[in-house]
Design a protein around this motif. Structure first.
Motif, short mmCIF file in Angstrom:
data_model
loop_
_atom_site.label_atom_id
_atom_site.label_comp_id
_atom_site.label_asym_id
_atom_site.label_seq_id
_atom_site.Cartn_x
_atom_site.Cartn_y
_atom_site.Cartn_z
N ILE A 49 -14.70 -28.99 1.49
CA ILE A 49 -14.80 -28.70 0.06
C ILE A 49 -14.82 -27.19 -0.19
O ILE A 49 -14.31 -26.71 -1.18
CB ILE A 49 -16.02 -29.39 -0.59
N LEU A 79 -11.16 -25.94 -0.48
CA LEU A 79 -10.24 -26.52 -1.46
C LEU A 79 -9.85 -25.56 -2.58
O LEU A 79 -8.70 -25.53 -3.00
CB LEU A 79 -10.82 -27.80 -2.05
N TYR A 106 -6.86 -23.39 -1.81
CA TYR A 106 -5.54 -24.03 -1.81
C TYR A 106 -5.12 -24.53 -3.20
O TYR A 106 -3.93 -24.58 -3.50
CB TYR A 106 -5.52 -25.19 -0.81
N TRP A 107 -6.07 -24.97 -4.00
CA TRP A 107 -5.78 -25.49 -5.34
C TRP A 107 -6.72 -24.83 -6.34
O TRP A 107 -7.69 -25.43 -6.80
CB TRP A 107 -5.95 -27.01 -5.36
N LEU A 139 -12.89 -29.41 -9.49
CA LEU A 139 -13.53 -29.75 -8.22
C LEU A 139 -14.95 -30.26 -8.45
O LEU A 139 -15.78 -29.56 -9.03
CB LEU A 139 -13.54 -28.52 -7.31
#
Length: 118
Positions: free
Chosen positions: A27, A30, A33-34, A39
């Motif tokens: 987590i 993440l 990358y995005w 989230l």
């Protein structure tokens, strides 16, 4: 696992020792990358006070760069009774819910508000 064995291992061995190695918290990676994704993090603790749970949830939110965190304590989960704190992106909005159904409804509401503001 710390090590792997290629092929078959004989089953007659009386004792097996498996050494495990800690894996990274995915987590935390993440957001890199995005960056524009919403989230949601989940922080499970054991034996904490409400204040400690909020503090740990907020610290986790900052570290993992989550928009929302659901923090709960394993010792307080009994059947449908499931006390949890939902912390919003800015860390200011905190909601306590007392059942799995209420947690799901509150999380849906928080995410809906967050998505509408984008």
């Amino acid at each position: 696992p710390e090590s792997f064995t290629d092929g078959k291992v004989r089953s007659g061995k009386e004792e097996w020792v498996i050494r495990l190695r800690r894996t990274p918290k995915v987590i935390s990676e993440l957001r890199e990358y995005w960056p524009s994704t919403v989230l949601v993090g989940f922080k499970l603790e054991v034996g904490t006070t409400d204040k400690e749970l909020e503090e740990r949830g907020l610290a986790f939110m900052r570290k993992a760069k989550c928009d929302v965190v659901v923090a709960n304590d394993l010792a307080r989960i009994e059947g449908d009774h499931h006390r949890a704190c939902i912390i919003s992106r800015d860390g200011e909005g905190r909601r306590w819910e007392e059942s799995k159904e209420a947690i799901a409804a509150a999380l849906t509401e928080v995410l809906g508000t967050l998505l509408e503001s984008r």
